[in-house]
Design an enzyme around this catalytic site. Sequence first.
Site, PDB file in Angstrom:
ATOM      1  N   GLU A 115      29.552  84.413  20.453  1.00  0.00           N
ATOM      2  CA  GLU A 115      29.677  85.845  20.723  1.00  0.00           C
ATOM      3  C   GLU A 115      30.791  86.475  19.894  1.00  0.00           C
ATOM      4  O   GLU A 115      31.765  87.023  20.433  1.00  0.00           O
ATOM      5  CB  GLU A 115      29.855  86.094  22.236  1.00  0.00           C
ATOM      6  CG  GLU A 115      28.644  85.595  23.025  1.00  0.00           C
ATOM      7  CD  GLU A 115      28.617  85.976  24.498  1.00  0.00           C
ATOM      8  OE1 GLU A 115      29.636  86.415  25.046  1.00  0.00           O
ATOM      9  OE2 GLU A 115      27.538  85.821  25.119  1.00  0.00           O
ATOM     10  N   GLU A 145      22.229  80.743  25.351  1.00  0.00           N
ATOM     11  CA  GLU A 145      22.679  81.119  26.703  1.00  0.00           C
ATOM     12  C   GLU A 145      21.588  81.972  27.328  1.00  0.00           C
ATOM     13  O   GLU A 145      21.202  82.998  26.758  1.00  0.00           O
ATOM     14  CB  GLU A 145      23.997  81.915  26.672  1.00  0.00           C
ATOM     15  CG  GLU A 145      25.192  81.061  26.347  1.00  0.00           C
ATOM     16  CD  GLU A 145      26.526  81.805  26.466  1.00  0.00           C
ATOM     17  OE1 GLU A 145      26.624  82.739  27.293  1.00  0.00           O
ATOM     18  OE2 GLU A 145      27.452  81.445  25.722  1.00  0.00           O
TER      19      GLU A 145
HETATM   20  O1  AHR Z   1      28.047  81.818  30.446  1.00  0.00           O
HETATM   21  C1  AHR Z   1      29.145  82.597  30.793  1.00  0.00           C
HETATM   22  C2  AHR Z   1      29.677  83.428  29.626  1.00  0.00           C
HETATM   23  O2  AHR Z   1      28.695  84.357  29.250  1.00  0.00           O
HETATM   24  C3  AHR Z   1      29.970  82.684  28.352  1.00  0.00           C
HETATM   25  O3  AHR Z   1      31.244  82.150  28.328  1.00  0.00           O
HETATM   26  C4  AHR Z   1      29.835  83.737  27.305  1.00  0.00           C
HETATM   27  O4  AHR Z   1      29.428  83.228  26.063  1.00  0.00           O
HETATM   28  C5  AHR Z   1      28.818  84.690  27.886  1.00  0.00           C
HETATM   29  O5  AHR Z   1      29.196  86.012  27.746  1.00  0.00           O
END
Ligand code: AHR
Length: 533
Positions: A217, A341
Site C-alpha cells: 500500500e 488482501e
Molecule cells: O489487513 C489489515 C490492513 O489492511 C493491512 O495492514 C493493510 O495493508 C490494509 O490496509
Amino acid sequence: MTMVSPLRRPKNRPGKGLGWAGMFAVAMLALLAPAMPASSQEAARVSAVINLDKPGTKIDRNIYGQFAEHLGRGIYEGIWVGPGSRIPNVRGYRKDVLDALRKIHVPVVRWPGGCFSEVYDWRDGIGPRSRRPVRTRMNWDDVTDSNQFGTHEFLDFMELLGADAYVSGNVGSMSPRDMQLWLEYMTADNDSTLAKERRKNGRAKPWTIKYFGIGNETWGCGGNMLPAYAADVNARYSAFVKAPGSMGMIRVASGASVQGGGDYEAFTEAMMKHPGETEALSFHYYAMPMGRPKSEATGFSEAEWADVLDLARKMDPLLSQVEAIMDKYDAGRKMALFVDEWGAWYKLDRNAGPGEHHFQQNTLRDAMVAALTLDIFHRHTDRVKMANIAQMVNVLQAMILTQGDRMVLTPTYHVFDLYQPFMDATPYPALVATPDYVNGAIRMPMIDMSAARGKDGGLYVAIVNTDPGKPARVDTNLTGRASGQILTAPAMDTANTMAAPEAVRPQPFSGRQEGGRLVFDMPSKSIAVVRID
Ligand code: AHR
C-alpha cells in the site's frame, strides 16, 4: 431473473461468441424454463448449464493463499506461542493451528504485513530470541512486538506447513539496500557474511523465497505516494531486489486498493506503464463499506447480510476494470495480478480486549463472502494468479480463532476446506438462469456456481444460495452421481464459538437424478461442493 455466466465476460471468454455450446446452453435454459415460486416456502427454480467443451485457464492453487501480519493476536497466540508454552506446540508453533492449516493445504502465506511490513526491520527478528529488541508497533502505539517471531520462525513455519513464502519488503521506511541484504540473508548459498550469519543463527541451507513484495500500500501506510512517484519507487527498489536466478522469484509491485487508495485506476495505470523489474501487481479489496459504518460481525440485520454479500460481489467488476488496464500495457498477460488482501472487514468485536486489533467473529455470512469471492477468482484465472485472505488467525476474516489453549475453525475455514478440489483445477463456464435475491435496493443472483475438472480427474461443482430465506431447486445439464458436502446454519450469523465450536460445519450432501439430469436442492443460505461421477 439473472443470467450469470463467465461466458459473458471478455476476460475469460475462450471464443468470440457463444458458439454451438452457447446455443445449446440457451436451448437448455429455455427447456428448463425456471418458474418463479408460487410462495416463499416453495423452492425457487434455477437452471444451470456447465459447458464442458470450454475449459478455461487453470485455477492457480495460490488463490487459496493466506495473509499473516503482525497485527492483533494474528502471529503471537494465533500461530506462535514459543517452545516453552503450556499450549501444545511444535518448536513454538501451536500444534492445533498447525494441524488445521495443514489439512486445508495452504499454498502460500504473505508475511509480515500489511502495514507492519512498512515499519519492519528484518534485523530485529534474527539471532537468539532472548536478545531480540522489543519494538513499539508503529501503527499501534499501545502495542509492542517482541520480535520472537522473525525470519527464521516464519520460513521454518512455511516448511512445516508445506507452503510457499511470500515475504513483503519495507519500501516505506528502509532503503533498497536493506531490502536486498534481507534477501541475501535468506537466500545466499555462498560464503558471504550474511550467509554465514544465517548459518550461525541455525539455518544452514538457504530458504527458497518464491514471492517478494516491493512494499505494501505505497499509496497509504507505505508512504502516501502518488501514482507516478509510487511507480518510480517500485522501479527503483525492484532493480535491487535479487535472489539466485534458479529460485525464479516473483517480485510483486504494490498496487492499488479501492478503499483509501485514491484513484485505483490511475494507480494501476501508473504501475503498468512503468512496472520496473516486477512480474506481478497486487490489488487490495475488502468487503467493507466506504463512507458509512461497518457492520457488526454478529447480531446483524438481513440488510447487512445483503450489503456485505453485495460488497463482496463488487470484487468481480473491479477485477475486470483492473485487468482491462493491465491488458492495455500487457496484452500477452505476462504480469500476474495478486489480490494479496481481501475479505470481510467489520467493526471490532464487542468483546475484543486491548491489543486485539481487527479481531472479529466469523459467521455463516463470512462463509458466503469466501465462497462468492473464490467463485469470482475462478472466473478471472487469466490474470489472478494469487489471492491472500486477510487474515489467517484471529484477525479480520480468519480461518481460525484462538482463546488460550482452545481454538475454533470458522465457517470461512470450512469453505476453504470444501473448495480444495478447485486448487489447480480447470474451470468450465457455468451458465446459470436464476432469480435474484433482493433486499431493499440490493439485488444479486440467488444462485452462484463454479465448476471445474479437478487434478484428480473428477468434475467438481460449487453452488451458493445467497438468499437467507428461500431454498432453491437447481436443475443442471449434468448426468451421473453427485455427492459432497454442504455448509449452512440456522441463522445468518451462526458462528463457531468456544462454547459451540461446531455450530457451522459441513454435512453430507448429494444431488438427485430427475429425467436423467442432476438436480440439487439447496436450502436457504447454503454452500455446497459436490463431485460428479
Ligand atoms: O489487513 C489489515 C490492513 O489492511 C493491512 O495492514 C493493510 O495493508 C490494509 O490496509
